[in-house]
Design a protein around this motif. Structure first.
Motif, PDB file in Angstrom:
ATOM      1  N   PHE A 160       0.805  -1.226   0.000  1.00  5.85           N
ATOM      2  CA  PHE A 160       0.000   0.000   0.000  1.00  5.85           C
ATOM      3  C   PHE A 160       0.836   1.272   0.000  1.00  5.85           C
ATOM      4  O   PHE A 160       0.296   2.372  -0.045  1.00  5.85           O
ATOM      5  N   ARG A 161       2.162   1.103   0.017  1.00  5.86           N
ATOM      6  CA  ARG A 161       3.008   2.285  -0.209  1.00  5.86           C
ATOM      7  C   ARG A 161       3.177   2.564  -1.697  1.00  5.86           C
ATOM      8  O   ARG A 161       3.701   3.607  -2.079  1.00  5.86           O
ATOM      9  N   LEU A 162       2.758   1.628  -2.536  1.00  3.46           N
ATOM     10  CA  LEU A 162       2.772   1.898  -3.982  1.00  3.46           C
ATOM     11  C   LEU A 162       1.867   3.101  -4.239  1.00  3.46           C
ATOM     12  O   LEU A 162       0.870   3.281  -3.537  1.00  3.46           O
ATOM     13  N   PRO A 163       2.180   3.913  -5.247  1.00  9.60           N
ATOM     14  CA  PRO A 163       1.329   5.083  -5.507  1.00  9.60           C
ATOM     15  C   PRO A 163      -0.120   4.667  -5.777  1.00  9.60           C
ATOM     16  O   PRO A 163      -0.370   3.625  -6.384  1.00  9.60           O
ATOM     17  N   ALA A 164      -1.052   5.509  -5.329  1.00  2.00           N
ATOM     18  CA  ALA A 164      -2.480   5.202  -5.462  1.00  2.00           C
ATOM     19  C   ALA A 164      -2.883   4.975  -6.908  1.00  2.00           C
ATOM     20  O   ALA A 164      -3.736   4.135  -7.201  1.00  2.00           O
ATOM     21  N   GLU A 165      -2.244   5.715  -7.820  1.00  7.92           N
ATOM     22  CA  GLU A 165      -2.680   5.610  -9.226  1.00  7.92           C
ATOM     23  C   GLU A 165      -2.380   4.245  -9.839  1.00  7.92           C
ATOM     24  O   GLU A 165      -2.910   3.919 -10.895  1.00  7.92           O
ATOM     25  N   ARG A 212       5.864  -2.056 -14.011  1.00  8.14           N
ATOM     26  CA  ARG A 212       6.275  -1.084 -13.001  1.00  8.14           C
ATOM     27  C   ARG A 212       5.982  -1.618 -11.580  1.00  8.14           C
ATOM     28  O   ARG A 212       6.825  -1.548 -10.686  1.00  8.14           O
ATOM     29  N   VAL A 213       4.785  -2.171 -11.384  1.00 13.79           N
ATOM     30  CA  VAL A 213       4.399  -2.665 -10.063  1.00 13.79           C
ATOM     31  C   VAL A 213       5.285  -3.823  -9.622  1.00 13.79           C
ATOM     32  O   VAL A 213       5.775  -3.846  -8.488  1.00 13.79           O
ATOM     33  N   THR A 214       5.522  -4.773 -10.519  1.00 14.51           N
ATOM     34  CA  THR A 214       6.345  -5.922 -10.101  1.00 14.51           C
ATOM     35  C   THR A 214       7.769  -5.464  -9.761  1.00 14.51           C
ATOM     36  O   THR A 214       8.335  -5.891  -8.759  1.00 14.51           O
ATOM     37  N   ARG A 215       8.303  -4.563 -10.571  1.00  9.90           N
ATOM     38  CA  ARG A 215       9.678  -4.113 -10.320  1.00  9.90           C
ATOM     39  C   ARG A 215       9.758  -3.334  -8.996  1.00  9.90           C
ATOM     40  O   ARG A 215      10.591  -3.616  -8.145  1.00  9.90           O
ATOM     41  N   GLU A 216       8.829  -2.405  -8.824  1.00  5.57           N
ATOM     42  CA  GLU A 216       8.895  -1.562  -7.614  1.00  5.57           C
ATOM     43  C   GLU A 216       8.654  -2.375  -6.340  1.00  5.57           C
ATOM     44  O   GLU A 216       9.282  -2.139  -5.313  1.00  5.57           O
ATOM     45  N   ILE A 229      14.791  -9.505   1.682  1.00  4.28           N
ATOM     46  CA  ILE A 229      14.571 -10.827   1.100  1.00  4.28           C
ATOM     47  C   ILE A 229      14.220 -10.717  -0.385  1.00  4.28           C
ATOM     48  O   ILE A 229      13.764  -9.693  -0.859  1.00  4.28           O
ATOM     49  N   GLU A 230      14.425 -11.828  -1.041  1.00  8.55           N
ATOM     50  CA  GLU A 230      14.147 -11.965  -2.473  1.00  8.55           C
ATOM     51  C   GLU A 230      12.650 -12.238  -2.643  1.00  8.55           C
ATOM     52  O   GLU A 230      12.119 -13.136  -2.000  1.00  8.55           O
ATOM     53  N   ALA A 231      11.999 -11.444  -3.478  1.00 10.86           N
ATOM     54  CA  ALA A 231      10.571 -11.697  -3.700  1.00 10.86           C
ATOM     55  C   ALA A 231      10.313 -11.994  -5.170  1.00 10.86           C
ATOM     56  O   ALA A 231      10.850 -11.335  -6.048  1.00 10.86           O
TER      57      ALA A 231
END
Ligand SMILES: [Zn+2]
Length: 434
Positions: A342-347, A375-379, A390-392
């Motif tokens: 949930f720290r990912l940007p709201a948009e 973008r989401v997977t990388r961030e 840890i590795e995700a």
């Protein structure tokens, strides 16, 4: 009428920690007299006062289960107003019960919300009514303040998400009470119905949430999505509300209505501050007095002053998932992962996720729109690596993979049981109305 009723303190009745301790001592006398009538505490002997209470054995959840159903009942059964059971996963129920006088205290504690509950409010109660106390608690508190209650039990098939969204919108609901997760599900359901949560529900002035650990980032996101403050609450079916939020966003224990301690299972000692399992002695109980009841929720109590000036200890509730699950050499809790999602940007629009820990690392799946996948997977992978070391393995799933759209849009009719059918009608559901 219980004479102790008129002596129940209200917020603002005390100004120092010493005043608060005196309020507790005065109420404790009444509680100990009530506990002497309990078939559980009576034969064991009841402490004579505060000093003896501090040495009294803790009451455990196992004690409550062993006392099922009425082994803790300290009044005549005819005096009971409600009977409840908590939502434990173990087979033996944990019962709790309250008189009408107990209910006045319960409703008052719940209603201590800094945003207030007013006669003009339309209050959606979206927690269970069956057996648990939570729905009834909010219902009673809202009624006692003149608000209009919209009962919308989240466990009832009569109230699917699409109907919640319709009611929120059409009735101009001003206040809601739910799990934090439910508020996210309404948002997804509203969007599927072509509504914008932040614009199309202008009457909504606060979301009351509880019943789940909530990270600061998820809490902020829920408020942002709905354009209304999220107000947290902590309690249990055996106790009612134990803590509520002040205008500065801290959760304070209602220490004028209960004595709180933290228990360290390693040393076997209790303390008024610090970290450990939360132990509570509710001070205004008739039907089911509890002395030093161990809620087994990990919590951290702090008596440091808060700008709100309430003179009540603050608490951080970590819940029962405190130990988390092992991932390689680290241990992760749900809150650790939730905070990063949930720290990912709201948009980016990420609302739903799940993760599984394994020896090799963390597999984390999030629902996300195709345009944002990379973008989401990388961030997220970077965030997990930086914050948790840890590795995700982060995977993007199309919306609807974790929370099916049908769940959010379906509006099944509420049927009544039926035995007689016409020719050609499907009678396979005879008598089953769910
Ligand atoms: Zn405060």
């Amino acid at each position: 009428m219980d004479t102790r009723l008129s002596e129940r303190p209200r917020l603002g009745d005390w100004h120092t920690a010493g005043d608060l301790a005196r309020l507790q001592d005065r109420a404790l006398e009444g509680l100990l007299a009530a506990a002497a009538k309990s078939p559980f505490y009576g034969p064991r002997g009841v402490p004579s006062g505060r000093a003896e209470l501090a040495r009294y054995p803790l009451t455990t959840k196992a004690d409550l289960r062993a006392a099922y159903p009425f082994g803790m009942l300290a009044v005549d059964r005819s005096e009971l107003a409600t009977y409840h059971e908590s939502s434990g996963s173990s087979g033996t129920p944990t019962a709790s019960y309250y008189t009408a006088t107990d209910w006045l205290d319960l409703a008052e504690r719940y209603a201590r919300k800094h945003v207030g509950i007013h006669p003009g409010d339309m209050f959606l109660v979206r927690t269970p009514y069956a057996l648990m106390i939570t729905g009834h608690l909010a219902h009673a508190a809202a009624r006692s303040h003149g608000a209009t209650v919209v009962p919308a039990d989240n466990r009832s098939l009569a109230m699917p998400y699409a109907k919640v969204v319709r009611v929120l919108h059409d009735l101009d609901v001003t206040l809601t009470w739910s799990l934090p997760t439910d508020a996210l599900l309404w948002a997804a359901s509203a969007r599927l119905a072509g509504l914008r949560p932040e614009h199309d529900f202008p009457a909504l002035r606060a979301l009351f949430v509880g019943g789940e650990p909530l990270s600061p980032a998820r809490r902020a996101r829920i408020g942002e999505i709905w354009g209304a403050p999220v107000v947290e609450e902590y309690g249990a079916t055996e106790t009612g509300s134990l803590a509520g939020e002040c205008p500065h966003g801290r959760l304070h224990l209602w220490a004028d209505r209960a004595i709180f301690e933290v228990y360290d299972p390693v040393t076997g000692t209790c303390a008024p501050e610090g970290r450990g399992q939360l132990v509570v002695t509710p001070l205004y109980r008739e039907a089911m007095p509890l002395l030093r009841y161990n809620l087994e929720d990990e919590a951290e109590i702090s008596a440091a002053a808060c700008p709100c000036g309430w003179v009540l200890p603050a608490v951080r509730v970590l819940g029962r998932s405190r130990f988390g699950v092992p991932v390689g050499s680290a241990r992760l809790t749900q809150l650790d992962v939730e905070e990063l999602v949930f720290r990912l940007p709201a948009e980016y629009g990420v609302l739903f996720w799940r993760a599984r820990a394994g020896a090799g690392g963390l597999r984390l799946e999030v629902e996300v729109d195709r345009r944002r996948r990379e973008r989401v997977t990388r961030e997220l992978r970077e965030a997990v690596g930086t914050a948790l070391g840890i590795e995700a393995d982060v995977r993007a799933l199309p919306p609807g993979s974790l929370v099916p759209a049908a769940l959010l849009t379906a509006a099944p009719d509420v049927l009544k049981p039926r035995g007689l059918f016409g020719p050609g009608e499907d009678w396979d559901k005879a008598l089953r109305y769910y």
